[in-house]
Design a protein around this motif. Structure first.
Motif, PDB file in Angstrom:
ATOM      1  N   ALA A  63      32.011  46.069  51.383  1.00 29.60           N
ATOM      2  CA  ALA A  63      30.693  45.852  50.784  1.00 29.60           C
ATOM      3  C   ALA A  63      30.744  46.059  49.273  1.00 29.60           C
ATOM      4  CB  ALA A  63      29.652  46.770  51.419  1.00 29.60           C
ATOM      5  N   GLY A  64      31.470  47.064  48.830  1.00 32.94           N
ATOM      6  CA  GLY A  64      31.599  47.329  47.408  1.00 32.94           C
ATOM      7  C   GLY A  64      32.359  46.227  46.689  1.00 32.94           C
ATOM      8  N   ALA A  65      33.402  45.706  47.320  1.00 32.60           N
ATOM      9  CA  ALA A  65      34.168  44.610  46.730  1.00 32.60           C
ATOM     10  C   ALA A  65      33.306  43.361  46.612  1.00 32.60           C
ATOM     11  CB  ALA A  65      35.415  44.325  47.558  1.00 32.60           C
ATOM     12  N   VAL A 100      39.845  40.304  36.537  1.00 34.64           N
ATOM     13  CA  VAL A 100      40.598  41.054  37.545  1.00 34.64           C
ATOM     14  C   VAL A 100      39.658  42.060  38.204  1.00 34.64           C
ATOM     15  CG1 VAL A 100      42.532  42.614  37.965  1.00 34.64           C
ATOM     16  CG2 VAL A 100      42.771  40.738  36.308  1.00 34.64           C
ATOM     17  N   LEU A 101      39.590  41.975  39.519  1.00 37.80           N
ATOM     18  CA  LEU A 101      38.760  42.888  40.308  1.00 37.80           C
ATOM     19  C   LEU A 101      39.688  43.755  41.147  1.00 37.80           C
ATOM     20  CD1 LEU A 101      36.180  44.020  41.533  1.00 37.80           C
ATOM     21  CD2 LEU A 101      36.089  42.009  43.035  1.00 37.80           C
ATOM     22  N   ASP A 102      39.818  45.014  40.760  1.00 35.97           N
ATOM     23  CA  ASP A 102      40.652  45.960  41.504  1.00 35.97           C
ATOM     24  C   ASP A 102      39.776  46.625  42.562  1.00 35.97           C
ATOM     25  OD1 ASP A 102      42.138  48.114  42.479  1.00 35.97           O
ATOM     26  OD2 ASP A 102      43.111  48.442  40.553  1.00 35.97           O
ATOM     27  N   THR A 103      40.108  46.373  43.822  1.00 32.99           N
ATOM     28  CA  THR A 103      39.304  46.894  44.930  1.00 32.99           C
ATOM     29  C   THR A 103      39.887  48.162  45.530  1.00 32.99           C
ATOM     30  OG1 THR A 103      40.452  45.559  46.600  1.00 32.99           O
ATOM     31  CG2 THR A 103      38.531  44.553  45.505  1.00 32.99           C
ATOM     32  N   SER A 104      40.819  48.796  44.826  1.00 33.79           N
ATOM     33  CA  SER A 104      41.486  49.988  45.367  1.00 33.79           C
ATOM     34  C   SER A 104      40.507  51.059  45.810  1.00 33.79           C
ATOM     35  CB  SER A 104      42.450  50.577  44.335  1.00 33.79           C
ATOM     36  OG  SER A 104      43.489  49.680  44.053  1.00 33.79           O
ATOM     37  N   ARG A 155      47.860  50.865  53.246  1.00 34.34           N
ATOM     38  CA  ARG A 155      47.009  51.687  54.117  1.00 34.34           C
ATOM     39  C   ARG A 155      46.043  50.797  54.891  1.00 34.34           C
ATOM     40  NH1 ARG A 155      47.552  55.057  57.193  1.00 34.34           N
ATOM     41  NH2 ARG A 155      48.745  56.171  55.636  1.00 34.34           N
ATOM     42  N   ARG A 156      45.457  49.828  54.231  1.00 37.64           N
ATOM     43  CA  ARG A 156      44.527  48.912  54.905  1.00 37.64           C
ATOM     44  C   ARG A 156      45.240  48.130  56.006  1.00 37.64           C
ATOM     45  NH1 ARG A 156      41.619  46.671  49.372  1.00 37.64           N
ATOM     46  NH2 ARG A 156      40.283  48.495  49.037  1.00 37.64           N
ATOM     47  N   ARG A 157      46.437  47.648  55.714  1.00 33.05           N
ATOM     48  CA  ARG A 157      47.206  46.898  56.717  1.00 33.05           C
ATOM     49  C   ARG A 157      47.597  47.808  57.876  1.00 33.05           C
ATOM     50  NH1 ARG A 157      47.722  42.466  59.464  1.00 33.05           N
ATOM     51  NH2 ARG A 157      49.869  41.913  59.931  1.00 33.05           N
ATOM     52  N   VAL A 217      41.500  39.068  42.758  1.00 34.24           N
ATOM     53  CA  VAL A 217      41.235  40.284  43.525  1.00 34.24           C
ATOM     54  C   VAL A 217      42.560  40.973  43.835  1.00 34.24           C
ATOM     55  CG1 VAL A 217      40.198  41.229  45.620  1.00 34.24           C
ATOM     56  CG2 VAL A 217      39.184  39.224  44.518  1.00 34.24           C
ATOM     57  N   THR A 218      42.607  42.264  43.562  1.00 34.17           N
ATOM     58  CA  THR A 218      43.830  43.022  43.791  1.00 34.17           C
ATOM     59  C   THR A 218      43.475  44.437  44.231  1.00 34.17           C
ATOM     60  OG1 THR A 218      45.982  43.589  42.856  1.00 34.17           O
ATOM     61  CG2 THR A 218      44.056  43.830  41.403  1.00 34.17           C
ATOM     62  N   ALA A 219      44.484  45.162  44.621  1.00 35.16           N
ATOM     63  CA  ALA A 219      44.377  46.595  44.941  1.00 35.16           C
ATOM     64  C   ALA A 219      45.787  47.152  44.811  1.00 35.16           C
ATOM     65  CB  ALA A 219      43.834  46.814  46.345  1.00 35.16           C
ATOM     66  N   SER A 220      45.894  48.445  44.689  1.00 34.22           N
ATOM     67  CA  SER A 220      47.214  49.058  44.556  1.00 34.22           C
ATOM     68  C   SER A 220      48.028  48.805  45.828  1.00 34.22           C
ATOM     69  CB  SER A 220      47.084  50.560  44.319  1.00 34.22           C
ATOM     70  OG  SER A 220      46.670  51.201  45.512  1.00 34.22           O
ATOM     71  N   PRO A 221      49.346  48.784  45.708  1.00 28.53           N
ATOM     72  CA  PRO A 221      50.180  48.597  46.897  1.00 28.53           C
ATOM     73  C   PRO A 221      49.904  49.657  47.966  1.00 28.53           C
ATOM     74  CG  PRO A 221      51.516  48.407  44.919  1.00 28.53           C
ATOM     75  CD  PRO A 221      50.154  48.870  44.487  1.00 28.53           C
ATOM     76  N   GLU A 222      49.654  50.887  47.524  1.00 29.12           N
ATOM     77  CA  GLU A 222      49.392  51.970  48.479  1.00 29.12           C
ATOM     78  C   GLU A 222      48.119  51.704  49.284  1.00 29.12           C
ATOM     79  OE1 GLU A 222      51.985  53.261  45.249  1.00 29.12           O
ATOM     80  OE2 GLU A 222      49.988  52.383  45.182  1.00 29.12           O
TER      81      GLU A 222
END
Length: 85
Positions: free
Chosen positions: A67-69, A58-62, A13-15, A4-9
């Motif tokens: 719920a979608g992830a 690879v699951l990109d959750t960006s 933003r989430r953090r 599971v990953t997402a873009s650094p941006e």
């Protein structure tokens, strides 16, 4: 296996949103810099570098909310099970 990953941006933003919700005074740009530095350090370390396993999906959750992830992960598992028969 699911990586599971997402873009650094997006992760920054989430953090930032998480810390703001806790009443902390935070700076998105600083958190983004720290996220990128951590990513570089983690992916380039000599022992156990952070990378998806060869057989991982690879699951990109960006672009996904929680719920979608979750739904995407469940779909990956279901597809894998269906393919195995």
């Amino acid at each position: 296996k699911i990586f599971v990953t997402a873009s650094p941006e997006v992760r920054a933003r989430r953090r930032t949103d998480e810390l703001l919700a806790k009443g902390r005074d935070v700076d998105y740009a600083r958190i983004l810099d720290e996220t990128r530095e951590r990513d570089d350090r983690d992916s380039n370390r000599a022992v156990a570098p952070l990378r998806p396993a060869a057989d991982a999906v690879v699951l990109d959750t960006s672009d996904l909310d929680r719920a979608g992830a979750f739904a995407a992960a469940v779909a990956i598992v279901a597809a894998k099970r269906a393919a195995e028969g």
